[in-house]
Enzyme design. Structure first.
Site, PDB file in Angstrom:
ATOM      1  N   SER A 282      41.035  45.841  34.261  1.00  0.00           N
ATOM      2  CA  SER A 282      40.669  45.911  32.854  1.00  0.00           C
ATOM      3  C   SER A 282      41.542  46.903  32.089  1.00  0.00           C
ATOM      4  O   SER A 282      41.694  46.776  30.881  1.00  0.00           O
ATOM      5  CB  SER A 282      39.200  46.341  32.713  1.00  0.00           C
ATOM      6  OG  SER A 282      38.339  45.454  33.365  1.00  0.00           O
TER       7      SER A 282
ATOM      8  N   HIS B 104      44.129  39.228  34.478  1.00  0.00           N
ATOM      9  CA  HIS B 104      42.807  39.689  34.059  1.00  0.00           C
ATOM     10  C   HIS B 104      41.882  38.483  33.897  1.00  0.00           C
ATOM     11  O   HIS B 104      41.776  37.879  32.832  1.00  0.00           O
ATOM     12  CB  HIS B 104      42.923  40.465  32.741  1.00  0.00           C
ATOM     13  CG  HIS B 104      41.662  41.144  32.348  1.00  0.00           C
ATOM     14  ND1 HIS B 104      41.447  41.634  31.081  1.00  0.00           N
ATOM     15  CD2 HIS B 104      40.522  41.419  33.041  1.00  0.00           C
ATOM     16  CE1 HIS B 104      40.244  42.169  31.016  1.00  0.00           C
ATOM     17  NE2 HIS B 104      39.669  42.045  32.190  1.00  0.00           N
TER      18      HIS B 104
ATOM     19  N   GLU C 209      44.062  36.459  30.848  1.00  0.00           N
ATOM     20  CA  GLU C 209      44.994  37.392  30.223  1.00  0.00           C
ATOM     21  C   GLU C 209      46.031  37.793  31.277  1.00  0.00           C
ATOM     22  O   GLU C 209      45.684  38.389  32.297  1.00  0.00           O
ATOM     23  CB  GLU C 209      44.232  38.616  29.710  1.00  0.00           C
ATOM     24  CG  GLU C 209      45.082  39.570  28.899  1.00  0.00           C
ATOM     25  CD  GLU C 209      44.255  40.724  28.331  1.00  0.00           C
ATOM     26  OE1 GLU C 209      44.513  41.125  27.188  1.00  0.00           O
ATOM     27  OE2 GLU C 209      43.347  41.224  29.043  1.00  0.00           O
TER      28      GLU C 209
ATOM     29  N   ASN D 228      40.301  44.072  26.581  1.00  0.00           N
ATOM     30  CA  ASN D 228      39.458  45.244  26.776  1.00  0.00           C
ATOM     31  C   ASN D 228      39.694  46.337  25.758  1.00  0.00           C
ATOM     32  O   ASN D 228      38.799  47.134  25.476  1.00  0.00           O
ATOM     33  CB  ASN D 228      39.623  45.791  28.193  1.00  0.00           C
ATOM     34  CG  ASN D 228      38.750  45.033  29.165  1.00  0.00           C
ATOM     35  OD1 ASN D 228      38.215  43.990  28.827  1.00  0.00           O
ATOM     36  ND2 ASN D 228      38.594  45.546  30.358  1.00  0.00           N
TER      37      ASN D 228
END
Length: 283
Positions: free
Chosen positions: A120, A141, A153, A191
């Site tokens: 993250s 991600h 991601e 994030n």
């Protein structure tokens, strides 16, 4: 390099979902965790998820659930990754833990094997710098629940090669997922925005501005979100939220990333959300 066997490190919620997604896509999966009990629990949950997934998603599995699950083998030692063609790491958001894992698998896996860092907030360039293959390191991600999400991601580290990126994007496409490429920075995009939102929502509850239920109700009703920020925090795990926002606070030295004291208190009390049965809501 042809990718047929994928190593997945970490059999928690995200690692379990990553393993399931690769197995559904026809890959052999080696799922590694330090706990055999955690591995057994993960495989059992994957089998249950495969049985209910067609009803939840409204789309049938391409193969029988037992056939898919049979592609997943488990191990408690990283040495089991020696034959992996691609590795996705999903261990805790703790740099000391991650660094040790990457130094070990760098010596175990064949040259050229790509390592996908499922993080993250930990910088991908930092991970690459502790291995002998920095060009083969990138961020992956995955979001929870992994089998239900259509996008990933993908983080381009300072050393990540074009070949590593193109191979990974093709692999994700084979899984039916779109890789959205972003550049390496603490928190990346998802994030950096999401953790601040959740943290600020916790401050709103802490200060008595609104209840958790009303905060989430406004996000669903006013913005059309499927879940409010505190429901999302419970789903991800409040310990993960705290770890991620703390990494960004330490990285940016910006007070807007200061963790809410209530968030820290709930983590200390092990009120982590869905995985412990109690967070901002009871499960």
């Amino acid at each position: 390099m042809s990718i047929r066997t994928v190593g997945v490190i970490g059999a928690g919620t995200i690692g379990r979902g990553v393993a399931q997604s690769f197995a559904e896509s026809g890959f052999e999966v080696v799922l590694v965790d330090i706990s055999q009990a955690q591995l057994d629990s993960a495989v059992s949950q994957i089998r249950r998820d495969l049985l209910v997934q067609p009803m939840l998603l409204g789309r049938p599995l391409k193969e029988d659930a037992s056939t898919i699950a049979a592609r997943i083998s488990t191990a408690t030692e990283l040495d089991a990754l020696a034959e992996a063609d691609f590795v996705v790491e999903n261990v805790t958001e703790n740099w000391d833990v991650k660094r040790e894992v990457y130094q070990r698998i760098d010596a175990i896996c064949r040259p050229g094997v790509i390592f996908g860092v499922n993080t993250s907030a930990v910088p991908i360039t930092r991970v690459g710098s502790v291995t002998g293959r920095p060009a083969a390191i990138l961020g992956l991600h995955f979001m929870n629940p992994v089998p239900m999400m259509d996008a990933v991601e993908v983080v381009n580290g300072h050393f990540t090669s074009e070949e590593t990126m193109s191979t990974t994007l093709a692999l994700l496409a084979e899984m039916g997922k779109e890789g959205i490429v972003v550049q390496d920075a603490p928190g990346f995009v998802t994030n950096r925005v999401l953790m601040v939102t959740i943290n600020e929502a916790v401050f709103c509850v802490q200060e008595g501005i609104a209840s958790a239920e009303d905060v989430d109700k406004m996000f669903r009703g006013c913005f059309g979100h499927k879940m409010g920020p505190l429901e999302t925090g419970d789903l991800i795990g409040l310990d993960t939220i705290l770890n991620s926002i703390t990494v960004m606070y330490e990285s940016f030295k910006d007070s807007k990333y200061r963790p809410a004291p209530l968030l820290q208190k709930m983590v200390d009390a092990r009120l982590l959300g869905r995985k412990t049965g109690q967070g901002f809501y009871t499960y």
